[in-house]
Design an enzyme around this catalytic site. Structure first.
Site, PDB file in Angstrom:
ATOM      1  N   TYR A  31     102.742 154.440 -31.508  1.00 47.17           N
ATOM      2  CA  TYR A  31     103.799 155.151 -30.778  1.00 47.17           C
ATOM      3  C   TYR A  31     103.266 156.294 -29.901  1.00 47.17           C
ATOM      4  O   TYR A  31     103.639 156.631 -28.770  1.00 47.17           O
ATOM      5  CB  TYR A  31     104.645 155.743 -31.804  1.00 47.17           C
ATOM      6  CG  TYR A  31     105.810 156.636 -31.246  1.00 47.17           C
ATOM      7  CD1 TYR A  31     106.685 156.399 -30.637  1.00 47.17           C
ATOM      8  CD2 TYR A  31     105.456 158.117 -31.323  1.00 47.17           C
ATOM      9  CE1 TYR A  31     107.748 157.139 -30.173  1.00 47.17           C
ATOM     10  CE2 TYR A  31     106.457 159.043 -30.913  1.00 47.17           C
ATOM     11  CZ  TYR A  31     107.508 158.690 -29.962  1.00 47.17           C
ATOM     12  OH  TYR A  31     108.320 159.560 -29.616  1.00 47.17           O
ATOM     13  N   GLU A  90      99.270 167.378 -41.019  1.00 52.20           N
ATOM     14  CA  GLU A  90      98.936 166.413 -40.256  1.00 52.20           C
ATOM     15  C   GLU A  90      99.450 165.335 -39.434  1.00 52.20           C
ATOM     16  O   GLU A  90      99.030 165.166 -38.509  1.00 52.20           O
ATOM     17  CB  GLU A  90      97.426 165.719 -41.182  1.00 52.20           C
ATOM     18  CG  GLU A  90      96.503 164.720 -40.221  1.00 52.20           C
ATOM     19  CD  GLU A  90      95.812 165.427 -39.245  1.00 52.20           C
ATOM     20  OE1 GLU A  90      95.335 164.660 -38.184  1.00 52.20           O
ATOM     21  OE2 GLU A  90      95.597 166.433 -39.173  1.00 52.20           O
ATOM     22  N   TYR A  93     105.817 161.054 -40.008  1.00 56.51           N
ATOM     23  CA  TYR A  93     106.227 159.834 -39.362  1.00 56.51           C
ATOM     24  C   TYR A  93     107.607 159.150 -40.117  1.00 56.51           C
ATOM     25  O   TYR A  93     107.489 159.195 -41.488  1.00 56.51           O
ATOM     26  CB  TYR A  93     105.293 158.744 -39.449  1.00 56.51           C
ATOM     27  CG  TYR A  93     105.640 157.498 -38.712  1.00 56.51           C
ATOM     28  CD1 TYR A  93     105.804 157.423 -37.237  1.00 56.51           C
ATOM     29  CD2 TYR A  93     106.051 156.340 -39.382  1.00 56.51           C
ATOM     30  CE1 TYR A  93     106.215 156.205 -36.487  1.00 56.51           C
ATOM     31  CE2 TYR A  93     106.427 155.080 -38.716  1.00 56.51           C
ATOM     32  CZ  TYR A  93     106.332 155.147 -37.232  1.00 56.51           C
ATOM     33  OH  TYR A  93     106.631 153.831 -36.873  1.00 56.51           O
ATOM     34  N   VAL A  94     108.446 158.644 -39.584  1.00 53.38           N
ATOM     35  CA  VAL A  94     109.696 158.087 -40.090  1.00 53.38           C
ATOM     36  C   VAL A  94     109.946 156.708 -39.456  1.00 53.38           C
ATOM     37  O   VAL A  94     109.932 156.935 -38.120  1.00 53.38           O
ATOM     38  CB  VAL A  94     110.929 159.026 -40.098  1.00 53.38           C
ATOM     39  CG1 VAL A  94     112.004 158.215 -40.731  1.00 53.38           C
ATOM     40  CG2 VAL A  94     110.632 160.274 -41.020  1.00 53.38           C
ATOM     41  N   GLY A 100     117.230 159.752 -38.076  1.00 52.73           N
ATOM     42  CA  GLY A 100     118.730 160.095 -38.133  1.00 52.73           C
ATOM     43  C   GLY A 100     119.330 160.226 -39.385  1.00 52.73           C
ATOM     44  O   GLY A 100     120.449 160.267 -39.785  1.00 52.73           O
ATOM     45  N   GLY A 102     117.935 161.835 -42.101  1.00 50.66           N
ATOM     46  CA  GLY A 102     117.533 163.269 -42.534  1.00 50.66           C
ATOM     47  C   GLY A 102     116.068 163.170 -43.108  1.00 50.66           C
ATOM     48  O   GLY A 102     115.779 164.112 -43.852  1.00 50.66           O
ATOM     49  N   GLY A 104     113.233 162.853 -41.987  1.00 50.79           N
ATOM     50  CA  GLY A 104     112.200 163.882 -41.438  1.00 50.79           C
ATOM     51  C   GLY A 104     112.349 165.179 -41.653  1.00 50.79           C
ATOM     52  O   GLY A 104     111.462 166.111 -42.126  1.00 50.79           O
ATOM     53  N   ASN A 131     106.383 164.343 -26.938  1.00 48.90           N
ATOM     54  CA  ASN A 131     107.388 163.628 -27.946  1.00 48.90           C
ATOM     55  C   ASN A 131     108.602 164.197 -28.009  1.00 48.90           C
ATOM     56  O   ASN A 131     108.811 165.577 -27.961  1.00 48.90           O
ATOM     57  CB  ASN A 131     106.575 164.179 -29.299  1.00 48.90           C
ATOM     58  CG  ASN A 131     107.033 163.376 -30.652  1.00 48.90           C
ATOM     59  OD1 ASN A 131     108.182 163.077 -30.399  1.00 48.90           O
ATOM     60  ND2 ASN A 131     106.098 163.128 -31.518  1.00 48.90           N
ATOM     61  N   TYR A 137     112.620 169.611 -33.890  1.00 53.69           N
ATOM     62  CA  TYR A 137     111.561 170.952 -34.329  1.00 53.69           C
ATOM     63  C   TYR A 137     112.293 172.302 -34.077  1.00 53.69           C
ATOM     64  O   TYR A 137     112.532 173.143 -34.787  1.00 53.69           O
ATOM     65  CB  TYR A 137     110.255 170.987 -34.037  1.00 53.69           C
ATOM     66  CG  TYR A 137     109.540 169.664 -34.557  1.00 53.69           C
ATOM     67  CD1 TYR A 137     109.675 169.049 -35.718  1.00 53.69           C
ATOM     68  CD2 TYR A 137     108.343 169.165 -33.798  1.00 53.69           C
ATOM     69  CE1 TYR A 137     108.954 168.145 -36.177  1.00 53.69           C
ATOM     70  CE2 TYR A 137     107.783 167.861 -34.045  1.00 53.69           C
ATOM     71  CZ  TYR A 137     108.139 167.497 -35.326  1.00 53.69           C
ATOM     72  OH  TYR A 137     107.363 166.294 -35.811  1.00 53.69           O
TER      73      TYR A 137
END
Length: 186
Positions: A31, A90, A93-94, A100, A102, A104, A131, A137
């Site tokens: 990614y 570090e 990732y999901v 969507g 929840g 993360g 990103n 965030y």
């Protein structure tokens, strides 16, 4: 594609999760357009998380069948100004199918909870400037640290600088278990 019916559950990573986490690290590298630079192996991650002196910690988001669908790998840092540890995230990732849900947010909330419970003052991470997670965030109150510029020393430059150092055999011994630090002498 429809989202899973229930939100993933967050728990500490277990040895059996290592292959799934490694696979997701490689998905993350792809990614981030850096798949050719990711060489993490299950053996390396297993040692880092579960070896005799682990310095890396991990949490996973798992589905209803207890399969990891996201992860957070982190370690402790230390603020000399605050005088306490913090968490450096570090990687987070999901998997796309679970974004969507929840997952993360729940992974970050878990780490924030560890910070609060242990008296740590910070939860920090880096993110690539392109990103789209920046919006997420910002929505949880995280702020970019624009005045700080990350530096990295690796590869040949790391080895060249290390070659300038004094060998450990000629350094005065510090207390047992402590790695002597030339910064103490500078």
């Amino acid at each position: 594609m429809s989202l899973p019916v229930t939100a993933p559950t967050i728990r500490p990573a277990r040895p059996g999760d290592v292959p799934a986490i490694v696979a997701m690290v490689h998905e993350l590298a792809d990614y981030e357009k850096a798949a050719d630079r990711c060489g993490l192996t299950p053996a390396q991650l297993d040692t880092a998380l579960f070896g005799p002196a682990p310095a890396l910690f991990g949490h996973v988001a798992v589905d209803d069948a207890d399969r990891p669908v996201g992860f957070a790998l982190w370690f402790l840092n230390f603020s000399t100004w605050a005088g306490v540890h913090g968490i450096y995230l570090e990687d987070l990732y999901v998997r796309p199918a679970y974004r969507g849900t929840g997952a993360g947010r729940a992974l970050l909330a878990t780490l924030a909870g560890i910070c609060v419970e242990r008296g740590y003052r910070r939860l920090e991470w880096w993110m690539l400037d392109w990103n789209p997670a920046a919006r997420f965030y910002a929505s949880i109150g995280a702020e970019p640290m624009t005045e700080w510029v990350p530096y990295r020393l690796d590869g040949a430059a790391l080895h060249d600088l290390a070659a300038e150092g004094v060998t450990s055999a000629t350094r005065p011994s510090a207390r047992p278990g402590r790695v002597p630090d030339r910064g103490d002498e500078a």
